[in-house]
Write a protein that holds these residues in place. Sequence first.
Motif, PDB file in Angstrom:
ATOM      1  N   SER A 264      38.278  44.132  22.958  1.00 37.72           N
ATOM      2  CA  SER A 264      36.982  43.438  22.967  1.00 37.72           C
ATOM      3  C   SER A 264      37.085  42.011  22.439  1.00 37.72           C
ATOM      4  CB  SER A 264      35.975  44.236  22.120  1.00 37.72           C
ATOM      5  OG  SER A 264      35.872  45.563  22.560  1.00 37.72           O
ATOM      6  N   ARG A 265      38.264  41.468  22.342  1.00 40.08           N
ATOM      7  CA  ARG A 265      38.435  40.133  21.763  1.00 40.08           C
ATOM      8  C   ARG A 265      37.664  39.071  22.550  1.00 40.08           C
ATOM      9  NH1 ARG A 265      43.585  40.072  21.529  1.00 40.08           N
ATOM     10  NH2 ARG A 265      43.915  40.366  19.286  1.00 40.08           N
ATOM     11  N   LYS A 266      37.710  39.104  23.856  1.00 35.26           N
ATOM     12  CA  LYS A 266      37.048  38.063  24.654  1.00 35.26           C
ATOM     13  C   LYS A 266      35.534  38.097  24.464  1.00 35.26           C
ATOM     14  CE  LYS A 266      37.299  41.070  28.739  1.00 35.26           C
ATOM     15  NZ  LYS A 266      37.792  41.175  30.141  1.00 35.26           N
ATOM     16  N   TYR A 267      34.977  39.298  24.312  1.00 38.12           N
ATOM     17  CA  TYR A 267      33.543  39.394  24.050  1.00 38.12           C
ATOM     18  C   TYR A 267      33.214  38.892  22.644  1.00 38.12           C
ATOM     19  CZ  TYR A 267      33.970  42.459  28.096  1.00 38.12           C
ATOM     20  OH  TYR A 267      34.262  42.972  29.347  1.00 38.12           O
ATOM     21  N   ALA A 268      34.119  39.108  21.721  1.00 38.78           N
ATOM     22  CA  ALA A 268      33.895  38.633  20.356  1.00 38.78           C
ATOM     23  C   ALA A 268      33.900  37.108  20.298  1.00 38.78           C
ATOM     24  CB  ALA A 268      34.962  39.204  19.426  1.00 38.78           C
ATOM     25  N   VAL A 269      34.776  36.483  21.045  1.00 41.13           N
ATOM     26  CA  VAL A 269      34.814  35.013  21.074  1.00 41.13           C
ATOM     27  C   VAL A 269      33.513  34.462  21.650  1.00 41.13           C
ATOM     28  CG1 VAL A 269      35.989  33.019  22.068  1.00 41.13           C
ATOM     29  CG2 VAL A 269      37.326  34.938  21.197  1.00 41.13           C
ATOM     30  N   LEU A 270      33.052  35.063  22.729  1.00 43.18           N
ATOM     31  CA  LEU A 270      31.789  34.626  23.317  1.00 43.18           C
ATOM     32  C   LEU A 270      30.632  34.840  22.344  1.00 43.18           C
ATOM     33  CD1 LEU A 270      30.121  33.648  25.738  1.00 43.18           C
ATOM     34  CD2 LEU A 270      30.051  36.048  26.532  1.00 43.18           C
ATOM     35  N   GLY A 271      30.610  35.982  21.681  1.00 43.48           N
ATOM     36  CA  GLY A 271      29.549  36.243  20.715  1.00 43.48           C
ATOM     37  C   GLY A 271      29.590  35.285  19.538  1.00 43.48           C
ATOM     38  N   ALA A 272      30.786  34.865  19.107  1.00 46.05           N
ATOM     39  CA  ALA A 272      30.899  33.923  17.998  1.00 46.05           C
ATOM     40  C   ALA A 272      30.244  32.584  18.334  1.00 46.05           C
ATOM     41  CB  ALA A 272      32.366  33.720  17.634  1.00 46.05           C
ATOM     42  N   PHE A 273      30.440  32.104  19.549  1.00 45.43           N
ATOM     43  CA  PHE A 273      29.820  30.830  19.940  1.00 45.43           C
ATOM     44  C   PHE A 273      28.307  30.980  20.122  1.00 45.43           C
ATOM     45  CE2 PHE A 273      34.173  29.639  20.810  1.00 45.43           C
ATOM     46  CZ  PHE A 273      34.193  28.288  20.495  1.00 45.43           C
ATOM     47  N   ILE A 274      27.866  32.134  20.565  1.00 48.23           N
ATOM     48  CA  ILE A 274      26.414  32.360  20.684  1.00 48.23           C
ATOM     49  C   ILE A 274      25.772  32.384  19.298  1.00 48.23           C
ATOM     50  CG2 ILE A 274      24.667  34.025  21.387  1.00 48.23           C
ATOM     51  CD1 ILE A 274      26.463  34.798  23.715  1.00 48.23           C
ATOM     52  N   VAL A 275      26.404  33.086  18.358  1.00 50.26           N
ATOM     53  CA  VAL A 275      25.877  33.122  16.989  1.00 50.26           C
ATOM     54  C   VAL A 275      25.892  31.732  16.374  1.00 50.26           C
ATOM     55  CG1 VAL A 275      26.325  34.016  14.676  1.00 50.26           C
ATOM     56  CG2 VAL A 275      26.468  35.536  16.644  1.00 50.26           C
ATOM     57  N   GLY A 276      26.969  30.973  16.619  1.00 49.74           N
ATOM     58  CA  GLY A 276      27.027  29.620  16.112  1.00 49.74           C
ATOM     59  C   GLY A 276      25.910  28.747  16.657  1.00 49.74           C
ATOM     60  N   ALA A 277      25.548  28.946  17.920  1.00 48.19           N
ATOM     61  CA  ALA A 277      24.458  28.163  18.509  1.00 48.19           C
ATOM     62  C   ALA A 277      23.101  28.561  17.948  1.00 48.19           C
ATOM     63  CB  ALA A 277      24.468  28.334  20.021  1.00 48.19           C
ATOM     64  N   LEU A 278      22.945  29.830  17.561  1.00 52.57           N
ATOM     65  CA  LEU A 278      21.654  30.294  17.058  1.00 52.57           C
ATOM     66  C   LEU A 278      21.440  29.975  15.580  1.00 52.57           C
ATOM     67  CD1 LEU A 278      21.455  33.802  18.777  1.00 52.57           C
ATOM     68  CD2 LEU A 278      20.244  31.718  19.442  1.00 52.57           C
ATOM     69  N   LEU A 279      22.487  30.010  14.782  1.00 54.15           N
ATOM     70  CA  LEU A 279      22.341  29.896  13.330  1.00 54.15           C
ATOM     71  C   LEU A 279      22.602  28.501  12.788  1.00 54.15           C
ATOM     72  CD1 LEU A 279      24.011  33.230  12.154  1.00 54.15           C
ATOM     73  CD2 LEU A 279      21.588  32.760  12.623  1.00 54.15           C
ATOM     74  N   THR A 280      23.080  27.602  13.586  1.00 49.51           N
ATOM     75  CA  THR A 280      23.387  26.254  13.100  1.00 49.51           C
ATOM     76  C   THR A 280      22.494  25.238  13.789  1.00 49.51           C
ATOM     77  OG1 THR A 280      25.109  26.008  14.782  1.00 49.51           O
ATOM     78  CG2 THR A 280      25.781  26.853  12.620  1.00 49.51           C
ATOM     79  N   PRO A 281      22.417  24.031  13.251  1.00 44.77           N
ATOM     80  CA  PRO A 281      21.646  22.976  13.929  1.00 44.77           C
ATOM     81  C   PRO A 281      22.204  22.712  15.317  1.00 44.77           C
ATOM     82  CG  PRO A 281      22.143  22.343  11.680  1.00 44.77           C
ATOM     83  CD  PRO A 281      22.931  23.591  11.959  1.00 44.77           C
ATOM     84  N   PRO A 282      21.400  22.109  16.180  1.00 46.92           N
ATOM     85  CA  PRO A 282      21.833  21.904  17.575  1.00 46.92           C
ATOM     86  C   PRO A 282      22.796  20.736  17.741  1.00 46.92           C
ATOM     87  CG  PRO A 282      19.631  21.055  17.273  1.00 46.92           C
ATOM     88  CD  PRO A 282      19.998  21.711  15.974  1.00 46.92           C
ATOM     89  N   ASP A 283      23.930  20.843  17.082  1.00 48.47           N
ATOM     90  CA  ASP A 283      24.966  19.834  17.281  1.00 48.47           C
ATOM     91  C   ASP A 283      26.288  20.541  17.499  1.00 48.47           C
ATOM     92  OD1 ASP A 283      26.611  19.414  14.366  1.00 48.47           O
ATOM     93  OD2 ASP A 283      24.649  20.391  14.273  1.00 48.47           O
ATOM     94  N   PRO A 284      27.152  20.007  18.338  1.00 52.91           N
ATOM     95  CA  PRO A 284      28.412  20.696  18.663  1.00 52.91           C
ATOM     96  C   PRO A 284      29.330  20.885  17.466  1.00 52.91           C
ATOM     97  CG  PRO A 284      27.943  18.948  20.244  1.00 52.91           C
ATOM     98  CD  PRO A 284      26.966  18.782  19.130  1.00 52.91           C
ATOM     99  N   ALA A 285      29.320  19.951  16.532  1.00 54.71           N
ATOM    100  CA  ALA A 285      30.239  20.047  15.399  1.00 54.71           C
ATOM    101  C   ALA A 285      29.958  21.274  14.550  1.00 54.71           C
ATOM    102  CB  ALA A 285      30.149  18.775  14.555  1.00 54.71           C
ATOM    103  N   SER A 286      28.698  21.466  14.156  1.00 53.94           N
ATOM    104  CA  SER A 286      28.369  22.608  13.301  1.00 53.94           C
ATOM    105  C   SER A 286      28.513  23.926  14.053  1.00 53.94           C
ATOM    106  CB  SER A 286      26.944  22.456  12.759  1.00 53.94           C
ATOM    107  OG  SER A 286      26.018  22.357  13.832  1.00 53.94           O
ATOM    108  N   GLN A 287      28.207  23.924  15.348  1.00 56.85           N
ATOM    109  CA  GLN A 287      28.367  25.154  16.123  1.00 56.85           C
ATOM    110  C   GLN A 287      29.830  25.567  16.213  1.00 56.85           C
ATOM    111  OE1 GLN A 287      26.505  24.551  19.917  1.00 56.85           O
ATOM    112  NE2 GLN A 287      24.452  24.246  19.052  1.00 56.85           N
ATOM    113  N   CYS A 288      30.695  24.602  16.459  1.00 58.97           N
ATOM    114  CA  CYS A 288      32.126  24.923  16.521  1.00 58.97           C
ATOM    115  C   CYS A 288      32.667  25.310  15.155  1.00 58.97           C
ATOM    116  CB  CYS A 288      32.902  23.731  17.079  1.00 58.97           C
ATOM    117  SG  CYS A 288      32.566  23.397  18.824  1.00 58.97           S
ATOM    118  N   LEU A 289      32.141  24.659  14.096  1.00 61.02           N
ATOM    119  CA  LEU A 289      32.606  24.994  12.751  1.00 61.02           C
ATOM    120  C   LEU A 289      32.149  26.380  12.306  1.00 61.02           C
ATOM    121  CD1 LEU A 289      32.219  21.608  10.856  1.00 61.02           C
ATOM    122  CD2 LEU A 289      34.333  22.795  11.484  1.00 61.02           C
TER     123      LEU A 289
END
Length: 374
Positions: free
Chosen positions: A315-340
């Motif tokens: 399930s690694r590929k689904y986990a990577v996708l979920g990590a970026f979705i969570v980053g987009a939901l919980l952080t401000p709308p900027d690419p730096a904080s989402q990637c971090l």
Amino acid sequence: MTEDRKPEELDPTAPEAPETPEAPGASGEDSAVQATPAPEPVAGDDAPAPAGGAADTPSADAADGADADGDAGGAGGTGAAGDSETSAPEADIAPRPETAAEAASGAESGGASEAAPGAKDDGDGEELQEMGLLGHLEELRIRLTRAAIAVVLGACVSYAFAEHLYRFIIDPLMPFVSGGHLIYTSPAEGFITYIKLAAVAGIFLTSPYSFYQMWAFIAPGLYKEEKRYIAPLAMASAMLFVGGALFSYYKVTPLAYEFFSSFDNEFMVMLPSVKESLAMGLKLLFAFGIAFELPLVIFFLARLGVVSSAGLRRSRKYAVLGAFIVGALLTPPDPASQCLMAIPLVLLYEIGIWLAHFFGKKTAPAAEEEEAAA
């Protein structure tokens, strides 16, 4: 015992059986029959010889002639046999004597059932009392009340350092603020800000105790060997929670503020308010603090056998996708904080895979899957 005969089957030539004398002066034949001594009881006979029967005498001459007496004796014998047959079921019903082992095992089973009628064994000899829904809700209420009291006490202590906490939380933002100060538009906003900072500080200060209450609520459903992880899990949860908040404060928040301040120009000036700046900073603190609990959650589920390292790898590929979705939901709308946020989540997921590999519950199918994946 003399066989019973019907009256019509008796020999007509045989003399009639003398009647039982009712008064003294009976005939000589009767006297002779009565004077005949009773035979000695044979050793080993269970039932005594029926009394009063002429057929019970050893006289061969009266063998065929005393059918009436024989019938009477047979009736007596039949009565004795009937008594013995009637008493046979009583002997079968009577409890057989128990052996010492059976008595001990019966005492243990009876004592256990009387001691804890609603208890279950966890496999290690420790009994766990089964609780219904209301019991679990009551336990949850007690745990939450204790954690809330601890947070309130921590907030009361932290309020004495509210000004220092405010300077600490806005320090990453100050280099990007024009004029070097924040504004607030409501008269009570400054006081409410100090109250919020004291409450947040109380949560972080008492996090080890709060996490212990959470794990203690789960403990009744665990086996004895799993309960020994409760205190280490509580301490590890607090450390990861605080570690995630510190990572957000020193790495993510400065980059997020720098990104948003880049839009400051001669037409727009960033004058952040205390309320909005505090909300953004606290959101990042709690988001990263909770996200850093991922390896611990995977470790706990692996110990229970819910997940395995082989399944997590698939399930690694689904986990990577979920990590970026969570980053987009919980952080401000900027690419730096989402990637971090997404990148640490992926790394923490990989750590969880190794924790599941070394500490997870091993079953035969899971072991075969891991060998095939390796």
